[in-house]
Scaffold this active site. Structure first.
Site, short mmCIF file in Angstrom:
data_model
loop_
_atom_site.label_atom_id
_atom_site.label_comp_id
_atom_site.label_asym_id
_atom_site.label_seq_id
_atom_site.Cartn_x
_atom_site.Cartn_y
_atom_site.Cartn_z
N SER A 52 -11.18 0.69 2.63
CA SER A 52 -10.45 0.12 3.76
C SER A 52 -9.80 1.23 4.58
CB SER A 52 -9.38 -0.85 3.27
OG SER A 52 -9.96 -1.98 2.66
N GLU A 95 -4.90 3.57 6.20
CA GLU A 95 -4.80 3.41 4.75
C GLU A 95 -5.46 4.58 4.04
OE1 GLU A 95 -6.29 0.24 1.36
OE2 GLU A 95 -5.40 -0.54 3.20
N ARG A 101 0.81 -1.22 0.00
CA ARG A 101 0.00 0.00 0.00
C ARG A 101 0.85 1.27 0.00
NH1 ARG A 101 -2.33 -3.58 -1.38
NH2 ARG A 101 -4.25 -4.50 -0.60
#
EC number: 1.3.1.98
Length: 307
Positions: free
Chosen positions: A222, A299, A172
């Site tokens: 998310s 995130e 990520r």
């Protein structure tokens, strides 16, 4: 007279003191000093070259993984849209997409061209630019597996091409997150397969997403990255935060909540502020750390100033 009254001429749109809430999926947040909607790549380059270099610049896509704080954002927020949304099959199982192309659209176009490997993008609610910057992924696949190169523009309006190796992808994350570069487009490579088979796999992903994620809520996707060896949703759930409402002011109830359907999805039930949403996220992070010793990292990208 301020810099906002001396903006360079553009062919696109310049919106001064523009609310950012409509530009994000959470539908919260204060205004940007200026929102720029460039007509195309040249319009963007000319604007950046002429803009006072002291003015901060931030590019966004559809705002699907973005939380804008209630005090708004200093400088210019660049919203890429038309002019950055083309898709082109290049042959040899490669496909090129502009940064404003929704990930699901890229997956569909790749399927139509018989290019497999991008099916997971059907489950990601963002655009190519954001997916490239954050190495977006789901269901065991990620952008780093398929991206070949990306063209980027710097603060001076200069364009260069970066290979996947130069992007230094990790979980990520990519080097673009720290570089102040704007993604213009990217080239992806998959494997040859039957379009019908690819579309069938995409349909499975879409169905799974619809039944396990609150896709019709005001959410940012998310909320936390998965810590090594753990699933964020399970940590949030076991700490007792699934479906619990929160208000940063301490009022009972509140408009921020972790979804009853998927406990790693922070949602605005309709009355939340950015402070409520970020406050709930940070409260849950602290609670999970205290109970388990596991650190949850955001995130969702949070930008701007508190109110």
């Amino acid at each position: 007279m301020t810099w906002k009254t001396q903006l360079p001429p553009v062919r696109g749109k310049l919106l001064v003191d523009e609310a950012l809430a409509p530009f994000t999926w959470f539908r919260v947040g204060g205004p940007a000093d200026v929102v720029f909607l460039p007509a195309d790549e040249q319009d963007l380059a000319d604007f950046l070259k002429a803009l006072d270099p002291a003015v901060p610049v931030l590019a966004i896509g559809v705002g699907s993984n973005l939380l804008v704080r209630d005090g708004g954002v200093e400088g210019v927020v660049i919203r890429l849209g038309k002019g950055f949304n083309t898709v082109e099959a290049l042959g040899d199982n490669r496909i090129k997409a502009g940064s404003a192309v929704p990930d699901a659209i890229l997956a569909r176009k790749a399927a139509e061209a018989g290019i497999a490997g991008l099916e997971f993008y059907a489950g990601i609610p963002g655009t190519v630019g954001g997916a490239t910057i954050m190495n977006a992924g789901c269901y065991g696949s990620e952008t780093a597996n398929i991206l070949i190169s990306a063209r980027v523009m710097d603060r001076r309006g200069q364009v260069r091409e970066l290979t996947a190796a130069e992007l230094h992808f990790t979980y990520r994350h990519s080097a673009l997150q720290d570089a102040g570069l704007i993604v213009l487009d990217a080239v992806f490579e998959g494997l040859a397969d039957d379009p019908a088979a690819i579309k069938a796999r995409m349909a499975e992903i879409t169905s799974r997403r619809e039944t396990t994620q609150p896709i019709r809520e005001k959410t940012g996707g998310s909320t936390f990255k998965n810590p090594p060896g753990h699933s964020s949703w399970k940590l949030v759930d076991e700490a007792g935060w699934r479906g619990k409402r929160f208000s940063a002011s301490g009022k009972e109830g509140g408009g921020a909540m972790f979804s009853p359907l998927h406990s790693n999805f922070l949602i605005n039930t309709g009355e939340a502020t950015a402070a409520d949403l970020e406050g709930l996220g940070d409260t849950v992070r602290a609670d999970v750390l205290a109970k388990t010793g596991v650190q949850l990292d955001w995130e969702i990208k949070r930008i701007g100033r508190p109110a």
